[in-house]
Write an enzyme that holds these catalytic residues in place. Structure first.
Site, short mmCIF file in Angstrom:
data_model
loop_
_atom_site.label_atom_id
_atom_site.label_comp_id
_atom_site.label_asym_id
_atom_site.label_seq_id
_atom_site.Cartn_x
_atom_site.Cartn_y
_atom_site.Cartn_z
CG HIS A 34 -10.33 -60.40 14.56
ND1 HIS A 34 -8.98 -60.40 14.76
CD2 HIS A 34 -10.63 -59.18 14.05
CE1 HIS A 34 -8.49 -59.24 14.39
NE2 HIS A 34 -9.46 -58.48 13.96
N GLY B 202 -14.51 -51.38 -0.89
CA GLY B 202 -14.20 -50.46 0.21
C GLY B 202 -12.85 -49.82 -0.08
CB ALA B 203 -11.87 -46.92 -1.95
N GLY B 204 -11.42 -47.46 1.65
CA GLY B 204 -10.97 -46.76 2.86
C GLY B 204 -9.53 -47.13 3.17
N GLY C 110 -8.76 -51.01 2.54
CA GLY C 110 -8.96 -51.37 1.13
C GLY C 110 -7.94 -50.71 0.21
NE ARG D 124 -2.80 -55.87 15.29
CZ ARG D 124 -4.06 -55.56 15.01
NH1 ARG D 124 -5.04 -56.33 15.43
NH2 ARG D 124 -4.34 -54.47 14.33
NE ARG E 62 -12.12 -56.92 16.14
CZ ARG E 62 -11.15 -56.91 17.04
NH1 ARG E 62 -11.39 -57.24 18.29
NH2 ARG E 62 -9.92 -56.59 16.70
CB THR F 162 -16.27 -56.08 6.81
OG1 THR F 162 -15.94 -55.57 5.52
CG2 THR F 162 -17.17 -55.09 7.54
NE ARG G 114 -12.53 -52.49 16.94
CZ ARG G 114 -11.64 -52.98 17.79
NH1 ARG G 114 -11.96 -53.12 19.06
NH2 ARG G 114 -10.44 -53.33 17.39
O1 TXD Z 1 -8.47 -58.28 11.09
C1 TXD Z 1 -9.39 -57.78 10.51
N1 TXD Z 1 -10.28 -58.56 9.92
C2 TXD Z 1 -9.54 -56.33 10.43
C3 TXD Z 1 -10.85 -55.79 10.15
C4 TXD Z 1 -8.43 -55.46 10.48
C5 TXD Z 1 -8.58 -54.12 10.24
C6 TXD Z 1 -9.86 -53.51 9.90
N2 TXD Z 1 -10.96 -54.38 10.04
C7 TXD Z 1 -12.28 -53.93 9.58
O2 TXD Z 1 -12.22 -53.65 8.18
C8 TXD Z 1 -12.79 -52.65 10.18
O3 TXD Z 1 -13.32 -52.87 11.47
C9 TXD Z 1 -13.85 -52.28 9.17
O4 TXD Z 1 -15.01 -53.05 9.40
C10 TXD Z 1 -13.23 -52.68 7.83
C11 TXD Z 1 -12.62 -51.54 7.05
O5 TXD Z 1 -11.72 -50.82 7.84
P1 TXD Z 1 -11.08 -49.43 7.32
O6 TXD Z 1 -10.13 -48.97 8.36
O7 TXD Z 1 -10.62 -49.58 5.92
O8 TXD Z 1 -12.37 -48.50 7.33
P2 TXD Z 1 -12.62 -47.17 6.47
O9 TXD Z 1 -11.36 -46.46 6.21
O10 TXD Z 1 -13.74 -46.48 7.15
O11 TXD Z 1 -13.13 -47.73 5.06
C12 TXD Z 1 -14.34 -48.36 4.89
C13 TXD Z 1 -14.81 -48.02 3.49
C14 TXD Z 1 -15.16 -46.55 3.31
O12 TXD Z 1 -14.44 -46.01 2.21
C15 TXD Z 1 -16.65 -46.57 3.03
O13 TXD Z 1 -17.08 -45.54 2.11
C16 TXD Z 1 -16.81 -47.96 2.42
O14 TXD Z 1 -15.99 -48.79 3.22
N3 TXD Z 1 -18.19 -48.42 2.40
C17 TXD Z 1 -18.73 -49.02 1.33
N4 TXD Z 1 -18.18 -49.37 0.16
C18 TXD Z 1 -18.99 -49.97 -0.73
N5 TXD Z 1 -20.30 -50.22 -0.49
C19 TXD Z 1 -20.88 -49.89 0.68
N6 TXD Z 1 -22.16 -50.17 0.91
C20 TXD Z 1 -20.07 -49.26 1.66
N7 TXD Z 1 -20.31 -48.79 2.91
C21 TXD Z 1 -19.14 -48.27 3.34
#
Ligand code: TXD
Length: 315
Positions: A178, A12-14, A17, A154, A91, A122, A85
């Site tokens: 969580h 996950g490069a969001g 990540g 936090r 969640r 996630t 979210r």
């Molecule tokens: O405390 C905690 N555990 C958390 C959890 C704190 C912060 C964020 N939390 C959760 O992490 C949030 O609710 C999400 O479920 C994840 C990722 O959060 P983020 O803010 O990084 O989300 P983004 O920016 O939307 O990035 C998600 C990336 C995005 O680039 C998608 O293209 C990718 O996930 N994605 C995938 N990558 C690989 N393979 C698949 N199938 C895929 N689907 C989506």
């Protein structure tokens, strides 16, 4: 763990990540492989991070890819793939969508790195740890959820701001799931060893605990287009560091309980010793009746999610 340079794969490069990849590479902990389903995204972010390398760190590589073969032999796999979210979304709304995503990505990554530690990020967090455990078949010591480190950070930051002291001197003890069912334990939270209730009224502590429970939503409401990622990435870094450098940190992590705290077969946040063997020990503390009841309530909400996933799989 293999000798030589460490390798961390971030799936996950969001926001979370990519920020975690940056923090891990900049701290010189490990080479990082960033993988995403979107073509170009991990490659672009990895290129940008690599171009920062001469300015920040010593030769640690960041590679972007869409191919799981490039993740082979990772020491740690961090799972952030999924949907974040949006405002108004709970969640739990994310449950079934992210279940499918986590199952797919963890399954592929585990094939290439059968000895890796998996840090699940996630949401909904506790449920996704169940998915990762089931998909990989890895022992519970190697499949660990990140939530408690963030929740307690936090809580610590709010306590520190209220008392006008360094957050470093604040130690906050949280148990449970969580978010909404998180169980803060004021009597085991301290400021430089001084029990928190000696410095703050229980009413104020409860206000700050509630703010912590809603900590994710508070950031979402402000950002409007995503959720928190700086503090989550720092929390991931702390856990990866504990494992790679065998720090034996005592951190709240989401792990599968097999009888500890009177809970069997559910993933719940508890204090653990995190080191080179992953979860090396679960620390059990004696809870009051009220605390135990709150923890069981938290575990029950995880059980509900696990059952919803089972029903969805069966249908
Ligand atoms: O405390 C905690 N555990 C958390 C959890 C704190 C912060 C964020 N939390 C959760 O992490 C949030 O609710 C999400 O479920 C994840 C990722 O959060 P983020 O803010 O990084 O989300 P983004 O920016 O939307 O990035 C998600 C990336 C995005 O680039 C998608 O293209 C990718 O996930 N994605 C995938 N990558 C690989 N393979 C698949 N199938 C895929 N689907 C989506």
């Amino acid at each position: 763990m293999a000798v030589g340079r460490r390798k961390v794969t971030v799936i996950g490069a969001g926001n979370v990540g990519a920020t975690a990849a940056q923090r891990i590479a900049e701290s010189g902990l490990a080479d990082v492989t960033l993988i995403d389903v979107v073509e170009g995204l991990p490659q672009g972010k990895a290129l940008d991070l690599s171009e920062a390398a001469p300015l920040h760190y010593n030769g640690h590589a960041v590679v972007g890819t869409n191919d799981y073969a490039d993740t082979a032999d990772s020491d740690v796999i961090v799972v952030t793939a999924g949907l974040a979210r949006q405002p108004g979304m709970t969640r739990d709304d994310l449950l079934l969508k992210n279940m499918g995503i986590v199952r797919t990505v963890v399954g592929k990554a585990a094939q290439y790195s059968p000895n890796a530690f998996v840090i699940v990020v996630t949401n909904p967090l506790d449920a996704m740890v169940h998915v990762a455990l089931e998909t990989t078949g890895f022992p519970r010591e190697r499949v660990i959820g990140m939530a408690g480190v963030l929740d307690s950070a936090r809580f610590r930051s709010f306590i520190a701001a209220e008392l006008g002291v360094s957050a470093l001197d604040v130690s906050a003890f949280v148990l449970g799931g969580h978010g909404d069912t998180m169980v803060p334990l004021p009597r085991l939270s301290t400021v430089a060893g001084i029990p928190l209730p000696e410095l703050m009224s229980l009413e104020r502590i409860e206000v700050l605990a509630n703010r912590t429970r809603n900590g994710g939503a508070e950031v979402v409401a402000l950002l409007k287009t995503g959720s928190a990622y700086y503090a989550p990435a720092s929390s991931i870094l702390q856990m990866v560091n504990a494992i790679i450098n065998d720090r034996k940190r005592v951190l709240p992590c989401a792990v599968l309980l097999t009888g500890e705290y009177g809970i069997d077969g559910l993933v719940v946040g508890v204090p653990v010793v995190l080191g080179a063997a992953g979860v090396e020990r679960i620390i059990e503390v004696k809870l009051t009746d009220d605390e135990q009841a709150a923890l069981l309530k938290s575990a029950a909400s995880v059980r509900d999610l696990v059952e919803t996933m089972k029903r969805a799989q069966a249908s």
